[in-house]
Design a protein around this motif. Structure first.
Motif, PDB file in Angstrom:
ATOM      1  N   PRO A  56      -7.229  13.921  -0.407  1.00 48.31           N
ATOM      2  CA  PRO A  56      -6.289  13.102   0.369  1.00 48.31           C
ATOM      3  C   PRO A  56      -6.917  12.481   1.610  1.00 48.31           C
ATOM      4  O   PRO A  56      -6.396  11.494   2.139  1.00 48.31           O
ATOM      5  CB  PRO A  56      -5.181  14.096   0.737  1.00 48.31           C
ATOM      6  CG  PRO A  56      -5.851  15.439   0.696  1.00 48.31           C
ATOM      7  CD  PRO A  56      -6.850  15.353  -0.419  1.00 48.31           C
ATOM      8  N   ASP A  57      -8.021  13.054   2.107  1.00 52.02           N
ATOM      9  CA  ASP A  57      -8.689  12.467   3.268  1.00 52.02           C
ATOM     10  C   ASP A  57      -9.433  11.187   2.908  1.00 52.02           C
ATOM     11  O   ASP A  57      -9.741  10.376   3.779  1.00 52.02           O
ATOM     12  CB  ASP A  57      -9.675  13.470   3.870  1.00 52.02           C
ATOM     13  CG  ASP A  57     -10.737  13.903   2.878  1.00 52.02           C
ATOM     14  OD1 ASP A  57     -10.381  14.145   1.695  1.00 52.02           O
ATOM     15  OD2 ASP A  57     -11.914  14.003   3.262  1.00 52.02           O
ATOM     16  N   LEU A  58      -9.710  10.997   1.625  1.00 46.48           N
ATOM     17  CA  LEU A  58     -10.403   9.796   1.153  1.00 46.48           C
ATOM     18  C   LEU A  58      -9.429   8.724   0.684  1.00 46.48           C
ATOM     19  O   LEU A  58      -9.577   7.546   1.020  1.00 46.48           O
ATOM     20  CB  LEU A  58     -11.348  10.164  -0.001  1.00 46.48           C
ATOM     21  CG  LEU A  58     -12.058   9.006  -0.694  1.00 46.48           C
ATOM     22  CD1 LEU A  58     -13.109   8.379   0.230  1.00 46.48           C
ATOM     23  CD2 LEU A  58     -12.708   9.479  -1.999  1.00 46.48           C
ATOM     24  N   VAL A  59      -8.418   9.135  -0.072  1.00 49.82           N
ATOM     25  CA  VAL A  59      -7.530   8.196  -0.767  1.00 49.82           C
ATOM     26  C   VAL A  59      -6.247   7.972   0.034  1.00 49.82           C
ATOM     27  O   VAL A  59      -5.523   8.925   0.338  1.00 49.82           O
ATOM     28  CB  VAL A  59      -7.188   8.723  -2.174  1.00 49.82           C
ATOM     29  CG1 VAL A  59      -6.216   7.775  -2.866  1.00 49.82           C
ATOM     30  CG2 VAL A  59      -8.462   8.895  -2.997  1.00 49.82           C
ATOM     31  N   GLN A  60      -5.955   6.703   0.333  1.00 45.16           N
ATOM     32  CA  GLN A  60      -4.750   6.366   1.089  1.00 45.16           C
ATOM     33  C   GLN A  60      -3.529   6.154   0.202  1.00 45.16           C
ATOM     34  O   GLN A  60      -2.405   6.471   0.593  1.00 45.16           O
ATOM     35  CB  GLN A  60      -4.980   5.092   1.903  1.00 45.16           C
ATOM     36  CG  GLN A  60      -5.938   5.255   3.063  1.00 45.16           C
ATOM     37  CD  GLN A  60      -6.007   3.992   3.897  1.00 45.16           C
ATOM     38  OE1 GLN A  60      -6.178   2.891   3.374  1.00 45.16           O
ATOM     39  NE2 GLN A  60      -5.868   4.137   5.193  1.00 45.16           N
TER      40      GLN A  60
ATOM     41  N   ILE B 156       2.046  -5.500  -5.537  1.00 47.41           N
ATOM     42  CA  ILE B 156       0.848  -4.676  -5.380  1.00 47.41           C
ATOM     43  C   ILE B 156       0.173  -4.971  -4.054  1.00 47.41           C
ATOM     44  O   ILE B 156      -0.222  -4.062  -3.313  1.00 47.41           O
ATOM     45  CB  ILE B 156      -0.120  -4.903  -6.560  1.00 47.41           C
ATOM     46  CG1 ILE B 156       0.520  -4.456  -7.867  1.00 47.41           C
ATOM     47  CG2 ILE B 156      -1.443  -4.169  -6.313  1.00 47.41           C
ATOM     48  CD1 ILE B 156      -0.310  -4.763  -9.090  1.00 47.41           C
ATOM     49  N   ARG B 157       0.054  -6.249  -3.727  1.00 46.35           N
ATOM     50  CA  ARG B 157      -0.585  -6.631  -2.463  1.00 46.35           C
ATOM     51  C   ARG B 157       0.220  -6.114  -1.276  1.00 46.35           C
ATOM     52  O   ARG B 157      -0.350  -5.641  -0.288  1.00 46.35           O
ATOM     53  CB  ARG B 157      -0.741  -8.147  -2.404  1.00 46.35           C
ATOM     54  CG  ARG B 157      -1.815  -8.685  -3.359  1.00 46.35           C
ATOM     55  CD  ARG B 157      -2.155 -10.132  -3.040  1.00 46.35           C
ATOM     56  NE  ARG B 157      -1.078 -11.027  -3.397  1.00 46.35           N
ATOM     57  CZ  ARG B 157      -0.970 -11.622  -4.584  1.00 46.35           C
ATOM     58  NH1 ARG B 157      -1.882 -11.394  -5.531  1.00 46.35           N
ATOM     59  NH2 ARG B 157       0.027 -12.430  -4.843  1.00 46.35           N
ATOM     60  N   ALA B 158       1.544  -6.199  -1.369  1.00 45.78           N
ATOM     61  CA  ALA B 158       2.394  -5.697  -0.287  1.00 45.78           C
ATOM     62  C   ALA B 158       2.260  -4.180  -0.148  1.00 45.78           C
ATOM     63  O   ALA B 158       2.221  -3.644   0.965  1.00 45.78           O
ATOM     64  CB  ALA B 158       3.846  -6.080  -0.538  1.00 45.78           C
ATOM     65  N   PHE B 159       2.187  -3.502  -1.271  1.00 43.97           N
ATOM     66  CA  PHE B 159       2.009  -2.041  -1.259  1.00 43.97           C
ATOM     67  C   PHE B 159       0.693  -1.665  -0.586  1.00 43.97           C
ATOM     68  O   PHE B 159       0.636  -0.728   0.219  1.00 43.97           O
ATOM     69  CB  PHE B 159       2.050  -1.527  -2.703  1.00 43.97           C
ATOM     70  CG  PHE B 159       1.751  -0.061  -2.849  1.00 43.97           C
ATOM     71  CD1 PHE B 159       2.675   0.899  -2.463  1.00 43.97           C
ATOM     72  CD2 PHE B 159       0.540   0.359  -3.382  1.00 43.97           C
ATOM     73  CE1 PHE B 159       2.401   2.259  -2.607  1.00 43.97           C
ATOM     74  CE2 PHE B 159       0.253   1.702  -3.525  1.00 43.97           C
ATOM     75  CZ  PHE B 159       1.184   2.660  -3.143  1.00 43.97           C
ATOM     76  N   LEU B 160      -0.350  -2.396  -0.874  1.00 46.89           N
ATOM     77  CA  LEU B 160      -1.654  -2.128  -0.271  1.00 46.89           C
ATOM     78  C   LEU B 160      -1.669  -2.428   1.217  1.00 46.89           C
ATOM     79  O   LEU B 160      -2.397  -1.797   1.985  1.00 46.89           O
ATOM     80  CB  LEU B 160      -2.743  -2.961  -0.968  1.00 46.89           C
ATOM     81  CG  LEU B 160      -3.127  -2.510  -2.375  1.00 46.89           C
ATOM     82  CD1 LEU B 160      -3.974  -3.573  -3.049  1.00 46.89           C
ATOM     83  CD2 LEU B 160      -3.875  -1.189  -2.329  1.00 46.89           C
ATOM     84  N   ALA B 161      -0.862  -3.387   1.636  1.00 42.96           N
ATOM     85  CA  ALA B 161      -0.840  -3.789   3.045  1.00 42.96           C
ATOM     86  C   ALA B 161      -0.047  -2.827   3.912  1.00 42.96           C
ATOM     87  O   ALA B 161      -0.268  -2.762   5.123  1.00 42.96           O
ATOM     88  CB  ALA B 161      -0.272  -5.196   3.180  1.00 42.96           C
TER      89      ALA B 161
END
Length: 292
Positions: free
Chosen positions: A116-120, A279-284
């Motif tokens: 979890p420290d690597l993956v957001q 997807i882009r909104a989720f990443l942002a």
């Protein structure tokens, strides 16, 4: 970026063994893409949304695929740790999202849970979950068609069929990827989409990886604390929609987006241009403290 296009890859020897990967540097944020069955790091599938948004893409070949031997990682947990080591090797200290496509789903979930420290964030596309899969008939067929001695001949036959009789080839392969009548699915494909599918199927190989994907792996969905976006269609004939529903129910901070695509290949769905902005909104979005 053309669906089914082949890109250059690299191979590195880590402590766990050799790993093939493709690294396409763009912006400072990185997305790790874990491919599905019958594909590998060099084969681009469903990545346009990340490239167009300026994300660096790291795509490793999972165990048994491409030039990653089955001995590197082997299990979902083992390869999740290998991906962490690969990120360390490449100087990647944070991953905006790990993307698990189809058979890459369990490894993506495991990577998010174990590191979890690597993956957001976690994104799952037509992903295999922890419900029984595949059915007995498909399992027996897979062991016949994709065993070490037969998979090369199987895909050689597919390539010949796709080149000489693409309509027949698409009808044959799509029959296992949709619950709809194949004639309806083919009728709705544009010439560009047909060409993209033909190219994708012509470049597929299973190696030792696909049968390895069929082995059971521990379910860590309840341990995922990052936000998750799950994309699937009810007409998926390869991975039933119930897998997406189960994943969404088990992952604490998950959102299920229902695609209207006609098959397992959701990127060819008519509504993909509507899903891509989600997807882009989720990443942002910044992950909340409670979701990490």
């Amino acid at each position: 970026m053309v669906e089914g296009a082949e890109r250059a890859t690299s191979v590195v020897r880590l402590e766990a063994g050799l790993v093939e990967y493709r690294l396409e540097r763009r912006g400072p944020a990185t997305v790790v893409v874990l491919h599905g069955g019958h594909t590998r790091a060099g084969l681009v599938v469903g990545e346009e949304v990340f490239a167009e948004a300026g994300y660096t893409v790291l795509a490793p070949s999972r165990p048994g695929y491409g030039f990653t031997p089955l001995s590197t990682g082997t299990t979902a947990s083992g390869f999740a740790d290998v991906v962490r080591s690969l990120c360390d090797h490449l100087g990647i200290t944070e991953v905006a999202a790990v993307v698990g496509t189809s058979g890459g789903g369990p490894t993506a979930v495991t990577l998010a849970a174990r590191h979890p420290d690597l993956v957001q964030r976690l994104i799952l596309q037509s992903a295999v979950g922890w419900l029984p899969w595949p059915d007995r008939r498909t399992l027996l067929g897979a062991h016949l068609a994709f065993a070490a001695r037969t998979e090369g001949a199987t895909w050689s036959a597919v390539r010949v069929l796709m080149r000489r009789a693409p309509e027949t080839g698409l009808r044959l392969l799509l029959s296992g990827l949709t619950t709809l009548p194949v004639t309806e699915v083919l009728a709705r494909l544009s010439p560009q989409e047909r060409a993209g599918m033909v190219e994708l199927f012509c470049r597929m190989r299973s190696g030792h990886g696909f049968l390895n994907d069929l082995r059971p792996t521990p379910d860590l969905t309840a341990e995922v604390r990052q936000p998750a976006l799950i994309i699937a269609t009810r007409t998926d004939g390869g991975v039933p929609f119930a897998h997406a529903q189960s994943l969404a129910g088990a992952i604490p901070h998950a959102e299920l987006v229902e695609s209207r695509a006609d098959s397992h290949l959701v990127w060819f769905g008519a509504d993909w241009p509507e899903i891509a902005p989600s997807i882009r909104a989720f990443l942002a979005d910044n992950p909340t403290d409670g979701a990490r």
